[in-house]
Design an enzyme around this catalytic site. Structure first.
Site, PDB file in Angstrom:
ATOM      1  CB  CYS A 139      -0.968  -0.018   1.179  1.00 59.80           C
ATOM      2  SG  CYS A 139      -2.078  -1.427   1.080  1.00 59.80           S
ATOM      3  CG  HIS A 280      -3.545   3.177   2.201  1.00 51.70           C
ATOM      4  ND1 HIS A 280      -4.019   2.754   0.971  1.00 51.70           N
ATOM      5  CD2 HIS A 280      -3.532   2.086   3.005  1.00 51.70           C
ATOM      6  CE1 HIS A 280      -4.273   1.461   1.044  1.00 51.70           C
ATOM      7  NE2 HIS A 280      -3.988   1.025   2.258  1.00 51.70           N
ATOM      8  CG  ASN A 310      -6.806  -1.196   1.001  1.00 48.77           C
ATOM      9  OD1 ASN A 310      -6.051  -0.792   0.121  1.00 48.77           O
ATOM     10  ND2 ASN A 310      -6.383  -1.618   2.177  1.00 48.77           N
TER      11      ASN A 310
HETATM   12  N1  COA Z   1     -18.926  -9.806   7.627  1.00 49.47           N
HETATM   13  C1  COA Z   1     -19.729 -10.010   8.671  1.00 49.47           C
HETATM   14  N2  COA Z   1     -19.284 -10.286   9.923  1.00 49.47           N
HETATM   15  C2  COA Z   1     -17.961 -10.338  10.076  1.00 49.47           C
HETATM   16  C3  COA Z   1     -17.055 -10.150   9.010  1.00 49.47           C
HETATM   17  C4  COA Z   1     -17.586  -9.865   7.745  1.00 49.47           C
HETATM   18  N3  COA Z   1     -16.826  -9.645   6.673  1.00 49.47           N
HETATM   19  N4  COA Z   1     -15.794 -10.273   9.486  1.00 49.47           N
HETATM   20  C5  COA Z   1     -15.891 -10.527  10.789  1.00 49.47           C
HETATM   21  N5  COA Z   1     -17.196 -10.569  11.147  1.00 49.47           N
HETATM   22  C6  COA Z   1     -17.743 -10.769  12.480  1.00 49.47           C
HETATM   23  C7  COA Z   1     -16.883 -11.689  13.311  1.00 49.47           C
HETATM   24  O1  COA Z   1     -17.292 -13.028  13.194  1.00 49.47           O
HETATM   25  C8  COA Z   1     -17.094 -11.162  14.695  1.00 49.47           C
HETATM   26  O2  COA Z   1     -18.359 -11.623  15.175  1.00 49.47           O
HETATM   27  P1  COA Z   1     -18.568 -11.962  16.743  1.00 49.47           P
HETATM   28  O3  COA Z   1     -18.358 -10.664  17.458  1.00 49.47           O
HETATM   29  O4  COA Z   1     -19.974 -12.464  16.772  1.00 49.47           O
HETATM   30  O5  COA Z   1     -17.509 -12.969  17.052  1.00 49.47           O
HETATM   31  C9  COA Z   1     -17.250  -9.663  14.498  1.00 49.47           C
HETATM   32  O6  COA Z   1     -17.701  -9.506  13.139  1.00 49.47           O
HETATM   33  C10 COA Z   1     -15.972  -8.885  14.703  1.00 49.47           C
HETATM   34  O7  COA Z   1     -14.935  -9.554  14.026  1.00 49.47           O
HETATM   35  P2  COA Z   1     -13.496  -8.931  13.870  1.00 49.47           P
HETATM   36  O8  COA Z   1     -12.623  -9.851  13.091  1.00 49.47           O
HETATM   37  O9  COA Z   1     -13.042  -8.461  15.216  1.00 49.47           O
HETATM   38  O10 COA Z   1     -13.832  -7.660  12.963  1.00 49.47           O
HETATM   39  P3  COA Z   1     -13.153  -6.253  12.979  1.00 49.47           P
HETATM   40  O11 COA Z   1     -13.965  -5.268  13.694  1.00 49.47           O
HETATM   41  O12 COA Z   1     -11.676  -6.337  13.334  1.00 49.47           O
HETATM   42  O13 COA Z   1     -13.234  -5.878  11.445  1.00 49.47           O
HETATM   43  C11 COA Z   1     -11.776  -5.739   9.567  1.00 49.47           C
HETATM   44  C12 COA Z   1     -12.545  -6.666  10.481  1.00 49.47           C
HETATM   45  C13 COA Z   1     -11.036  -6.564   8.546  1.00 49.47           C
HETATM   46  C14 COA Z   1     -12.751  -4.810   8.843  1.00 49.47           C
HETATM   47  C15 COA Z   1     -10.798  -4.899  10.437  1.00 49.47           C
HETATM   48  O14 COA Z   1     -10.048  -5.744  11.269  1.00 49.47           O
HETATM   49  C16 COA Z   1      -9.856  -4.061   9.649  1.00 49.47           C
HETATM   50  O15 COA Z   1     -10.271  -3.103   8.999  1.00 49.47           O
HETATM   51  N6  COA Z   1      -8.567  -4.353   9.719  1.00 49.47           N
HETATM   52  C17 COA Z   1      -7.549  -3.592   9.019  1.00 49.47           C
HETATM   53  C18 COA Z   1      -7.593  -3.979   7.574  1.00 49.47           C
HETATM   54  C19 COA Z   1      -6.716  -3.136   6.720  1.00 49.47           C
HETATM   55  O16 COA Z   1      -6.745  -1.933   6.799  1.00 49.47           O
HETATM   56  N7  COA Z   1      -5.942  -3.812   5.883  1.00 49.47           N
HETATM   57  C20 COA Z   1      -5.139  -3.222   4.899  1.00 49.47           C
HETATM   58  C21 COA Z   1      -4.005  -2.462   5.457  1.00 49.47           C
HETATM   59  S1  COA Z   1      -3.222  -1.660   4.186  1.00 49.47           S
END
Ligand code: COA
Length: 353
Positions: A139, A280, A310
């Protein structure tokens, strides 16, 4: 006359008089910009037909509504996006392709491993004998090479450089993996940097860093033995992007804010001095957290993640091109570019336009 008794002392060699070219201190301007996205729009509802997710969850957690995804059947791919973006930047700069001295393409999703995407693009556009190489910084695929290009022009090595940031993440995405499939899209952006005698123009401060100890939080394993020790192998698919979402989120929120603070300090400026932050587009929540911490007025931060997701290396130059075309970035402004991503890498560039 007696014979000399000892050996003749060696004569010291004449001093070398090879003249190295002087290092210059030129100004650098952005002469033009361009971008390209695939024609195919994929909504959150469409992603929800492939994996267990829904529009509301995706939008609430990321800010994304839809993304653009290449259609290989139509010949769309990384090279096509890069070529279109650079062609548009060249037209915008009102130069010809053969005026480029160097093309750097920041990408991790080359259509071919060899040759570099930059070489293929140079050939497609008729860029003569411009040097051309790819740079893998995920990125940071635009900000890292933008800083390098700037410095090469500033010291007089080259006069005109095309910088591309691009990724076709769909080519390395397993859409049944909902932590990755919801986030990414495909795009390319480019800028033409050129030398100017006005030395007030160019980079005021830059930061380029990496922490390789975090490589396993965001990576593409090519074979089994590359899967990070101790990780759940069922979450990985060879050749596809794996992301430890929570760890990357923590890294991103913290690093993004430290990066802005460090760049402001290095440049000797405050938030009030910066006209636009080109960030970004990884997650709207990560941008919002920085906006809140620094009290950045909403009009100074651009967000287009709702339309593109993204787009990795394409994200910053795509936002930059949209801002320039909308007249929101103009000559004379102070602009900060900020990016972070796989590697882990992070990078910024503070410009006097
Ligand atoms: N759709 C629906 N539910 C989802 C899901 C999806 N795509 N992904 C996870 N969940 C659920 C999980 O099962 C969990 O449920 P629970 O609370 O019942 O156990 C809940 O949502 C939270 O899961 P979690 O993995 O903690 O989600 P999060 O809040 O961390 O969000 C991302 C996930 C990927 C959106 C987040 O972690 C993120 O943005 N990370 C950074 C990614 C990024 O910027 N990457 C590129 C860098 S350049």
């Amino acid at each position: 006359m007696s014979e000399p008794t000892g050996s003749t002392p060696a004569r010291s060699p004449a001093p070398l008089r090879l003249a190295r070219p002087p290092v210059q201190d030129l100004g650098v301007r952005v002469l033009g910009s361009g971008s390209a996205v695939p024609s195919r729009v994929v909504t959150n509802a469409q992603i929800a037909t492939i994996c267990d997710t829904n529009d509301e969850w995706i939008h609430q957690r990321t800010g994304i509504r839809e993304r653009r995804i290449c259609d290989p059947a139509k010949g769309e791919g990384n090279v096509q996006l890069c070529t279109d973006a650079l062609r548009r930047a060249i037209e915008n700069a009102a130069i010809t392709p053969d005026q480029l001295d160097l093309i750097i393409c920041g990408t991790i999703t080359q259509d071919m491993r060899c040759p570099s995407t930059a070489c293929v693009v140079a050939g497609a556009l008729g860029a003569g004998h411009a040097a051309a190489w790819d740079l893998g910084a995920a990125c940071c695929g635009f900000v890292y090479p933008m800083n390098i290009a700037h410095d090469l022009i500033r010291i007089g090595t080259y006069r005109t450089i095309g910088v591309i940031g691009a990724d076709c993440i769909s080519a390395i995405t397993d859409y049944s993996n909902r932590s990755v499939g919801i986030l990414f899209g495909d795009a390319a952006g480019a800028a033409i940097l050129g030398a100017t005698d006005d030395r007030t123009k160019g980079v005021l401060a830059q930061v380029n860093k990496a922490d390789g100890s975090g490589w396993h939080d965001l990576y593409v394993p090519a074979w089994e033995s590359q899967i990070a020790p101790g990780s759940d192998r069922t979450n990985h698919r060879l050749g596809c992007l794996f992301m430890n979402g929570r760890e990357v989120f923590k890294f991103a929120v913290g690093t993004f804010q430290e990066l802005i603070a460090e760049t402001l300090t290095k440049g000797g400026v405050t938030v009030a001095d910066v006209d636009m932050f080109v960030c970004h587009q990884s997650n709207a929540r990560i941008i919002e957290a920085a906006v809140e911490r620094f009290g950045i007025p909403p009009g100074k931060v651009y967000v287009n993640i709702d339309r593109y997701g993204n787009t990795s290396g394409g994200s910053v130059p795509l936002a930059f091109d949209e801002l320039r075309k909308a007249g929101r970035i103009q000559e004379g402004m102070v602009v900060m570019f900020v990016a972070f991503g796989a590697g882990l890498t992070w990078s910024s560039s503070l410009w006097q336009m």
